[in-house]
Scaffold this motif. Structure first.
Motif, PDB file in Angstrom:
ATOM      1  N   ASN A   1       3.755  -5.056  10.681  1.00 36.79           N
ATOM      2  CA  ASN A   1       4.184  -4.311   9.494  1.00 36.79           C
ATOM      3  C   ASN A   1       3.293  -4.621   8.287  1.00 36.79           C
ATOM      4  O   ASN A   1       2.435  -5.508   8.334  1.00 36.79           O
ATOM      5  CB  ASN A   1       5.653  -4.565   9.156  1.00 36.79           C
ATOM      6  N   GLN A   2       3.518  -3.885   7.213  1.00 38.57           N
ATOM      7  CA  GLN A   2       2.709  -4.031   6.004  1.00 38.57           C
ATOM      8  C   GLN A   2       3.633  -4.217   4.809  1.00 38.57           C
ATOM      9  O   GLN A   2       4.627  -3.508   4.654  1.00 38.57           O
ATOM     10  CB  GLN A   2       1.831  -2.786   5.791  1.00 38.57           C
ATOM     11  N   ASP A   3       3.285  -5.165   3.962  1.00 40.58           N
ATOM     12  CA  ASP A   3       4.053  -5.398   2.737  1.00 40.58           C
ATOM     13  C   ASP A   3       3.368  -4.638   1.608  1.00 40.58           C
ATOM     14  O   ASP A   3       2.225  -4.936   1.255  1.00 40.58           O
ATOM     15  CB  ASP A   3       4.106  -6.890   2.429  1.00 40.58           C
ATOM     16  N   TYR A   4       4.077  -3.654   1.035  1.00 46.54           N
ATOM     17  CA  TYR A   4       3.511  -2.841  -0.048  1.00 46.54           C
ATOM     18  C   TYR A   4       4.162  -3.250  -1.363  1.00 46.54           C
ATOM     19  O   TYR A   4       5.388  -3.265  -1.478  1.00 46.54           O
ATOM     20  CB  TYR A   4       3.753  -1.353   0.209  1.00 46.54           C
ATOM     21  N   ARG A   5       3.345  -3.594  -2.351  1.00 44.37           N
ATOM     22  CA  ARG A   5       3.848  -4.041  -3.640  1.00 44.37           C
ATOM     23  C   ARG A   5       3.272  -3.183  -4.765  1.00 44.37           C
ATOM     24  O   ARG A   5       2.075  -2.880  -4.766  1.00 44.37           O
ATOM     25  CB  ARG A   5       3.487  -5.515  -3.879  1.00 44.37           C
TER      26      ARG A   5
END
Length: 709
Positions: A207-211
Motif C-alpha cells: 500500500n501507499q501512504d498519501y499525505r
C-alpha cells in the motif's frame, strides 16, 4: 360486435403496458438518456484542432488531447495538454506541448507534467506551474524562466492553490496576467504549519501512504502572500496588506495594466475589503469594504470597467443578491437591479452601451429568467419570461444569445435570439429554433415516465418550503406508498429547481418501482433572500433537519402515504442530513442512506465550516448538538453508510468515527466502502458507478419497498 368494442377499449392499456421500465443498465452502463451537446455557434468559432495525427519532436504520436488552448492573440499557436492526471477534484497536471498550426511543429515545453498553462495577453509567452514553482516560457527564444524557486511539496506553493482554497474558494490557478501582460501577479502559500492528513492508497503490495495539508475547523491555515512580477525587468514586489489570520480569496486586475485588486477577507468571513494595489510598488489603498452580520459569499461577479473609474458587482447587502455600480472614489453607489429575488449570475457587461445582462431566480426561486439593466439603475427589462429555466450564452457584441430552456419535466429547447434596443426599450426576438432534444424525447416516449409537480410544504415555524414530488405514473390514490426524500440541503444550495434533470432518471426508476420520491429545500438553501439562507448560521443541521422532519410528518398525514415507510437519501452535506434524519428524526424516518457524509463538522475543513459555524472553540455547542455521531443511540430504523476510502474532501474518517459510535450504541447498521475512490465514488471501466447505484437501489427496495429487483 360487443367483443370488438371491449377489445378496442383495452387498446390504450395494452399500448401503455408495452412501455419500457428503466433499468440500472440504462442509467449507468448504456447512457440511454444522454442528452445532446449543442454548442453556441455565432459563426465566429475558430476551426477545431485535431490532435490525433500530430507527432512530437521524436516522431511519437501525441494521441488524444486532454485540452487544447488556442492563443487568442495569434490563433496559429495552441497549447496541447496530453495525459492529464487529476490532483484534487478541480485540478490536474499534464504534459504540455506548443503547437504551431502553420508549420505543424510540436514542441514539448517540459519533460514533467505541469499545471495551469496560459498564453500572455499578447500571445508571446506561456506561464505554467511545475513542482510548486511558477515559470514563464518565451516563445520566440524557446526559453523558460523560473519566476520562483522555493516551491516544495507540502511546504511552499507558488502559482497554484493549496487544497482548501481550491475546494472552498473555487479556483485553482493562483496567478493572473495583467491586461497587457507586463505583470504577473501570483499567490505564494506557505503551508508548512498546516497539519497533514494521511490516507492509505491500497494496492497489491504494501500500500501507499498519501499525505497532504488539510486544515480542519479551528486549525492553522497557509500563510498567503501576493507577489507581482515585472515581466520586462524581472523585478518582484510583495503586495502590502494587513497580515494575520486572513484569507485572500481573489485577485483581479483592473483594466489598467498597473493596478491590481486584492480581495482581503478576515477569518470569520464577515469583513471583505478590496485593496487597490500598485503593481510597481505593491502599495495598496482601500477601494471598497463590506461587512455582514453573518458571512459574505465569495464569487466572481466583479467587473472593473474600462473607464478606470467604476466597478460593478453583486452583493446581498440589500437583503437579496443584487447588482451594484460603484465609482472608485465612492461617490457613485447605484443599485442596478431590484426586487425580492436573487440575481444568480451576471452574464455580461456591455460598457459601450452601459448595460448589464444577468439572470435571476424569478418569478419563483426555482425559475431562471434573463434580464438587462442600464447603468442608471432606473430601467430593468426581462428578455425571457414565464416559468422554467433559461441558461443563456451571449455573443461578444451583445446582439444575440442562445437560450437553453427546460423545465422539470421537459428536456431543453435551444433557440437563437436577437437583442433589440430602440426607443421602445429592450426586447428579444427569436431568430430560429436550433435544437429540440428530439432524440431524447423519442427515447423518453418509449418509457413509462411520471411527471413531477412543485408543492409548498409548511414547517412548524411559519415558513413554507419549496418541494417537488414525483408519484408513480400509475399512481392510485387509494394505495399507501413508501416515500423517499432526496435531499442535499446545504447553505445556498438548491435541488428544487424548474430545470430538466432536477428529477433524475434514477428518481424515475424508483417511481416505477412504486415509490413516491420527493425533494424539500430546507432552511439555509438558496435563492430566497439572505435571511432564509443564513438563518442556519452557527447551528448547521438544526433547522435543516427540523424542516425535513416537519415535511416527513406532513407527507405522513397524506392518505396515500405509508408513514411507516419514509426514507431519506443524501450525499456529502446530504449524507449529513440523512444521518440526522435517522438519528434526530428517528420517529418519522424509518431508513436512511448516507453517502460520503460529514458526521461531525469538527472533521471538515476550516474555510467552509467556519464560514457558517466559526471555530469549535467559539461555538462548541453548535458543533456538538447537531453532529450525527453524537446521537446514534436514538436510531430505530435501518441505516446504510457508504464512503470512498480515498475521499480527500469529506474524509473516510467521518464514516469510521460514525461506525465507532454505532458500535458503542449497539446499533445494527450496514456499510459499504469503495477502495481508493474519492468524494465522487465513480468509475465506468471498473464498474464502480453501476455497483454503487445498484447497491443503493436494492437496499431501498429491501428496506422501504414491497418489491425486490
Amino acid at each position: 360486435m360487443r367483443k370488438l368494442i371491449v377489445a378496442l377499449l383495452f387498446l390504450p392499456l395494452l399500448g401503455q403496458a408495452q412501455k419500457k421500465a428503466i433499468t440500472l443498465e440504462d442509467l449507468y452502463k448504456k447512457g440511454t438518456f444522454r442528452g445532446e451537446f449543442v454548442p453556441a455557434d455565432f459563426g465566429t468559432r475558430s476551426s477545431e484542432i485535431n490532435t490525433d495525427g500530430l507527432k512530437d519532436e521524436a516522431g511519437k504520436a501525441l494521441g488524444r488531447a486532454s485540452e487544447v488552448i488556442v492563443n487568442a492573440a495569434d490563433t496559429s499557436l495552441a497549447l496541447i495538454r496530453i495525459d492529464a492526471e487529476p490532483i484534487y477534484r478541480h485540478s490536474s497536471k499534464a504534459i504540455l506541448y506548443l503547437y504551431h498550426r502553420g508549420t505543424g511543429n510540436v514542441t514539448k515545453l517540459e519533460n514533467e507534467k505541469v499545471l495551469h498553462p496560459t498564453f500572455s495577453p499578447d500571445g508571446s509567452k506561456v506561464a505554467y506551474v511545475k513542482d510548486n514553482n511558477l515559470y514563464i516560457y518565451d516563445i520566440a527564444s524557446a526559453k523558460a524562466t523560473a519566476i520562483t524557486t522555493d516551491g516544495k511539496w507540502n511546504f511552499i506553493i507558488n502559482g497554484n492553490c493549496d487544497w482548501v482554497y481550491e475546494e472552498e474558494f473555487s479556483f485553482t490557478q493562483a496567478y493572473q496576467w495583467s491586461p497587457k501582460g507586463n505583470y504577473l501577479a501570483y499567490y505564494r502559500f506557505d503551508e508548512s504549519q498546516v497539519k497533514e492528513y494521511n490516507m492509505t492508497i491500497y494496492n497489491n503490495g504494501y500500500n501507499q501512504d498519501y499525505r497532504y495539508k488539510y486544515p480542519k475547523a479551528g486549525d492553522d491555515n497557509s500563510k498567503v502572500e501576493i507577489h507581482i512580477y515585472d515581466v520586462r525587468n524581472g523585478r518582484k514586489v510583495k503586495a502590502d496588506y494587513a497580515q494575520g489570520d486572513i484569507y485572500i480569496p481573489r485577485i483581479k486586475w483592473t483594466q489598467d495594466d498597473s493596478r491590481l485588486v486584492i480581495f482581503w477577507l478576515n477569518r470569520h468571513q464577515d469583513n471583505l475589503r478590496l485593496l487597490l494595489t500598485e503593481a510597481a510598488s505593491g502599495k495598496s489603498s482601500l477601494l471598497y469594504e463590506e461587512k455582514n452580520k453573518y458571512y459574505i459569499d465569495i464569487h466572481d461577479d466583479w467587473y472593473f470597467l474600462r473607464d478606470g473609474k467604476h466597478f460593478l458587482f453583486t452583493s446581498e447587502k440589500s437583503g437579496y443578491n443584487q447588482i451594484w455600480l460603484y465609482s472608485f472614489d465612492g461617490k457613485t453607489q447605484l443599485q442596478l437591479s431590484s426586487g425580492n429575488y436573487d440575481v444568480t449570475e451576471i452574464n455580461a457587461v456591455d460598457e459601450i452601451n452601459k448595460r448589464v445582462y444577468y439572470q435571476t431566480a424569478y418569478p419563483r426561486p426555482m425559475d431562471r429568467n434573463f434580464f438587462v439593466a442600464d447603468f442608471s439603475g432606473k430601467k430593468s427589462t426581462a428578455l425571457t419570461t414565464g416559468t422554467g429555466w433559461n441558461r443563456i450564452v451571449l455573443n461578444d457584441k451583445f446582439t444575440q444569445f442562445y437560450d437553453y430552456r427546460s423545465d422539470i419535466n421537459t428536456p431543453q429547447v435551444v433557440t437563437l435570439h436577437s437583442i433589440i434596443a430602440d426607443k421602445k426599450g429592450y426586447r428579444a426576438q427569436v431568430i430560429k429554433t436550433v435544437n429540440e432534444s428530439s432524440k431524447l424525447r423519442e427515447k423518453m416516449a418509449e418509457y413509462d415516465l411520471a411527471k413531477g409537480e412543485f408543492i409548498r410544504i409548511p414547517n412548524s415555524k411559519g415558513d413554507t418550503l419549496n418541494s417537488w414530488i414525483l408519484k408513480p405514473a400509475n399512481f392510485d390514490p387509494s394505495r399507501r406508498y413508501p416515500v423517499l426524500f432526496c435531499n442535499y440541503g446545504g447553505p445556498g444550495s438548491q435541488q428544487v429547481a424548474n430545470r430538466f434533470g432536477a428529477i433524475s432518471f434514477w428518481h424515475q426508476l424508483l417511481a416505477q418501482k412504486g415509490f413516491i420520491v420527493v425533494s424539500v429545500d430546507n432552511s439555509g438553501t438558496g435563492y430566497r433572500g439572505e435571511e432564509f439562507k443564513k438563518k442556519t448560521y452557527l447551528q448547521l443541521g438544526k433547522l435543516e433537519i427540523e424542516d425535513q422532519i416537519d415535511a416527513a410528518k406532513w407527507f405522513g398525514n397524506l392518505p396515500y402515504v405509508d408513514k411507516s415507510r419514509i426514507g431519506h437519501w443524501g450525499w456529502s452535506f446530504g449524507g449529513f442530513m440523512s444521518s440526522l434524519a435517522i438519528t434526530k428524526g428517528a420517529d418519522v424516518f424509518s431508513a436512511a442512506i448516507a453517502v460520503a457524509p460529514v458526521t461531525s463538522w469538527r472533521f471538515y475543513d476550516n474555510i467552509y465550516t467556519e464560514r457558517y459555524m466559526r471555530t469549535p472553540a467559539e461555538n462548541q455547542k453548535g458543533y456538538d448538538d447537531n453532529a450525527p455521531m453524537n446521537f446514534t443511540n436514538s436510531i430505530k430504523g435501518k441505516y446504510l453508510i457508504i464512503h470512498g476510502t480515498a475521499d480527500d474532501n469529506v474524509h473516510f474518517q467521518n464514516a469510521t468515527q460514525m461506525i465507532t459510535a454505532l458500535v458503542k450504541s449497539n446499533v445494527d447498521f450496514e456499510s459499504a466502502y469503495y477502495p481508493n475512490k474519492n468524494h465522487g465514488i465513480s468509475g465506468g471501466p471498473d464498474n464502480t458507478s453501476f455497483h454503487l447505484w445498484s447497491k443503493m437501489t436494492n437496499w431501498i427496495l429491501e428496506n422501504l419497498g414491497t418489491e425486490k429487483k
